[in-house]
Structure formats: structure tokens, C-alpha cells
Motif scaffolding. Structure first.
Motif, short mmCIF file in Angstrom:
data_model
loop_
_atom_site.label_atom_id
_atom_site.label_comp_id
_atom_site.label_asym_id
_atom_site.label_seq_id
_atom_site.Cartn_x
_atom_site.Cartn_y
_atom_site.Cartn_z
N LYS A 159 0.75 -1.35 -0.17
CA LYS A 159 -0.15 -0.07 -0.15
C LYS A 159 0.93 1.45 0.00
N THR A 160 1.75 1.21 0.81
CA THR A 160 2.89 2.50 0.83
C THR A 160 3.56 2.52 -0.51
N ALA A 161 3.95 1.59 -1.15
CA ALA A 161 4.64 1.76 -2.46
C ALA A 161 3.74 2.32 -3.46
N LYS A 162 2.53 1.84 -3.40
CA LYS A 162 1.53 2.04 -4.31
C LYS A 162 0.96 3.51 -4.33
N GLY A 163 1.05 3.95 -2.98
CA GLY A 163 0.85 5.44 -2.70
C GLY A 163 1.88 6.28 -3.21
N LEU A 164 3.16 5.92 -3.02
CA LEU A 164 4.01 6.86 -3.56
C LEU A 164 4.45 6.63 -5.05
N TYR A 165 4.22 5.52 -5.50
CA TYR A 165 3.96 5.64 -7.07
C TYR A 165 3.06 6.50 -7.90
N ASP A 166 1.77 6.27 -6.97
CA ASP A 166 0.70 7.28 -7.66
C ASP A 166 1.07 8.95 -7.33
N GLN A 167 1.71 9.15 -6.16
CA GLN A 167 2.42 10.50 -6.03
C GLN A 167 3.23 11.03 -7.23
N ILE A 168 4.26 10.19 -7.64
CA ILE A 168 5.06 10.52 -8.62
C ILE A 168 4.20 10.33 -9.96
N ALA A 169 3.36 9.44 -10.31
CA ALA A 169 2.80 9.50 -11.56
C ALA A 169 2.01 10.97 -11.67
N ASP A 170 1.26 11.10 -10.77
CA ASP A 170 0.40 12.44 -10.66
C ASP A 170 1.47 13.56 -11.06
N ALA A 171 2.60 13.41 -10.48
CA ALA A 171 3.57 14.68 -10.84
C ALA A 171 4.34 14.66 -12.05
N GLY A 172 3.96 13.55 -12.98
CA GLY A 172 4.46 13.36 -14.15
C GLY A 172 5.26 12.45 -14.69
#
Ligand code: NAP
Length: 293
Positions: free
Chosen positions: A265-278
Motif C-alpha cells: 500500500k505504501t509503495a502504491k501510494g508513493l508511485y501514485d504520487q510520482i505518476a501524478d507529478a508527471g
């Protein structure tokens, strides 16, 4: 029983980062190769080496007796297999269809059942080893389906990979790949955190990698992606958006089983964050960006 080589016409659909290399090994091994990809230009290299182009997945299926698919998302898999005029609609009875995309276990079971009704053999066979493993024909191939079908296709799997295992019935290959991705997620987190610490503490991160890359913390992911995290080389070998797709499938399956996977869950949250940032189209090593590095 293994298929007879000179009677085997291999169809390959999905010629991206992985599929181009995997398909190319069949030409090297002397098989007839029939290909299709959404963007035709990605087939140019293979066509130049003797592969035959078809305008749709259904056309590939109608002209071959083994169809291998390596597309992007479960929706792509569903469309090409179960859609009107798709693979199962056009393949002849006795054809082998093998989906190597990382996809949903439940979809693999649906394809298996629909294929069986038409006398078509279906295997789910996702892979691990990255673009390097695909290029060097050293993939780990995790297979779900019937044992006789696995035995028949094993020589073809050996064209693309080295560690090839039947894990169980339909869907078992995809479930095994989810285990793989859960371990990858934790490993990528660990690599990004360890190297962020190295860089912020004033150490030389390349020198740190030389020490920790052979000790108890050593891993394929640390040694492959660690140097790229340090230099800021985010060119894709494995897209961030595909990894998010995999973690989403794994989390959904885990929820169905009633298990909690906090690191995933933590990894998915961080990957979502960088994906949203481009960073969607960057490689998974871009995770280091989540640490402000
Ligand atoms: P990719 O470069 O995006 O390749 C996917 C290819 O499939 C693209 O060329 C795409 O066409 C084609 N495609 C998608 N839908 C299609 C359709 N409906 N009909 C025809 N062609 C279609 O991705 P990849 O890195 O090769 O990964 C492929 C799969 O393997 C993904 O599920 C991924 O998660 C998994 N995987 C990747 C790695 C890795 O390290 N890269 C490792 C293990 C597993 P376009 O050219 O038009 O986009």
C-alpha cells in the motif's frame, strides 16, 4: 507432447519494450513468425527480419497455431481475446493461446474457460526479468493452465526464458506474478530509501552501492536500478504506469483474500504520487523522486 517445429506458426501480438525482443527470439530460433501491434511502426524491425504482418489480433489467430500476447493492461487483453473478431473468435480448434501480459488472474480464468468451449488451449504465462531478461532470453516464466498444454509449449517458452514453471491451473501464473510484484514493490522502496539516506548523509552513493550491492542487502533491483536512481536516469525499462496497474491488481486480490499488505500500500501510494507529478511514462526507478531526491 511438444509441437512439431516446422508445423508451428507463432503469432505474436504486442511489440513493445518486452514483446519486440521476445518475438525476435522466434525468428532467431527458425520459427515462422506472424505479428500485430497497435502501432505498426514498432513491427518494422521484425518485418525487416522476415516476420509477416497482420492487421488485427484476429487475423494473427486465423493464420497461426500458437498465439502469444504481450500487451499492456487487462482491458487490452480482454479486448483482443474476447472482443468481436478477436483471438478466440478467429482461432481454430487445437490452437494454443498464451497471454504473457501481467494481467488479472480472474481474466485468465475467463479466457481459459471460453477457450476450452472452442477446443482452444489457453495458458497464462506472465514473466519477470525486465527488458534485459527479454532481450537476453533469460525471463522467468510463471505459468497457469493444464499440464499437457504446458508440456506442449515448453520448447517455445525456452526460446524466451530460462526459469519456466507451471504453478497450477488457469490464473496461477498471474497469481505468482502478483507475488513477484509484491516483493518488487518492497525492494524498490528499500532501494530508494537506502540511497536517499546515502545521498543526504554526505556519503558517495556510488561507493555505498559498491559496498551494499554485494552484502546482505544485495538484490537484482538494487544493482539494476540503484545506479539509475543516483544519476537520475529515468528512461523506462518498466513503466511506472504498468507497475501501478500491477499493484492495483495485487491489492484487489489481497483484499478478496482478506489480507493486509502495508508495504505494498505504501509503495502504491508513493508511485501514485510520482505518476501524478508527471512520471507515468518513466521507469520504476523514478520512485526516488518521491523522496525529494
Ligand atoms: P509496452 O512497451 O507498453 O508494450 C505493450 C505493447 O502492446 C505496445 O506496443 C502496445 O501498442 C501493444 N498493445 C496494447 N494494446 C494492444 C492492442 N489492443 N492491440 C495490439 N497491440 C496492443 O509495455 P511492456 O513494457 O512491453 O510491457 C508489456 C506487459 O508486460 C505489461 O503488462 C507489463 O506490465 C508487463 N511486464 C513488463 C516488464 C518490463 O520490464 N517492461 C517486465 C515484466 C512484465 P502501442 O505500441 O500502440 O502502445
Amino acid at each position: 507432447m511438444a509441437l512439431i517445429k516446422n508445423e508451428t506458426r507463432v503469432g505474436f501480438i504486442g511489440l513493445g519494450i518486452m514483446g519486440q525482443h521476445m518475438a525476435g527470439h522466434f525468428l532467431d530460433a527458425g520459427y515462422g513468425l506472424h505479428v500485430h501491434n497497435r502501432t505498426k511502426s514498432k513491427a518494422d524491425g521484425l518485418l525487416g527480419r522476415g516476420a509477416t504482418w497482420h492487421d488485427s489480433p484476429g487475423e494473427v489467430a486465423a493464420n497461426t497455431n500458437v498465439v502469444i500476447t504481450m500487451v499492456g493492461y487487462p482491458a487490452d487483453v480482454e479486448g483482443i481475446y474476447l472482443g468481436d473478431g478477436g483471438i478466440l473468435a478467429r482461432a481454430k480448434a487445437g490452437t494454443y493461446v498464451i497471454d504473457m501480459t501481467t494481467s488479472e488472474p480472474s481474466l485468465a480464468v475467463r479466457i481459459f474457460k471460453a477457450a476450452r468451449k472452442k477446443g482452444i488451449h489457453s495458458l497464462d504465462a506472465p514473466v519477470s526479468g525486465g527488458d534485459i531478461g527479454a532481450r537476453e532470453a533469460r525471463l522467468s516464466i510463471m505459468v497457469g493452465g493444464d499440464k499437457e498444454d504446458f508440456d506442449a509449449i515448453l520448447p517455445l517458452f525456452e526460446v524466451m526464458g530460462e526459469n519456466i514453471r507451471l504453478q497450477g491451473g488457469a490464473g496461477a501464473g498471474q497469481h505468482t506474478k502478483m507475488c513477484n510484484q509484491i516483493v518488487v514493490a518492497g525492494n524498490m522502496l528499500a532501494a530508494a530509501e537506502g540511497l536517499t539516506y546515502a545521498m543526504r548523509s554526505g556519503l558517495d552513493p556510488q561507493a555505498v552501492l559498491k559496498s551494499i550491492g554485494t552484502g546482505a542487502a544485495a538484490s537484482f533491483l538494487l544493482n539494476t536500478f540503484g545506479p539509475k536512481m543516483i544519476t537520475g536516469d529515468f528512461a523506462p525499462g518498466f513503466f511506472v504506469h504498468h507497475f501501478i496497474k500491477d499493484m492495483t491488481i495485487a491489492l484487489k486480490e489481497a483484499e478478496t483474500m482478506g489480507i493486509d499488505l502495508p508495504a505494498l500500500k505504501t509503495a502504491k501510494g508513493l508511485y501514485d504520487q510520482i505518476a501524478d507529478a508527471g512520471a507515468r511514462e518513466e521507469g520504476t526507478q523514478a520512485l526516488i523522486k518521491a523522496y525529494g531526491t
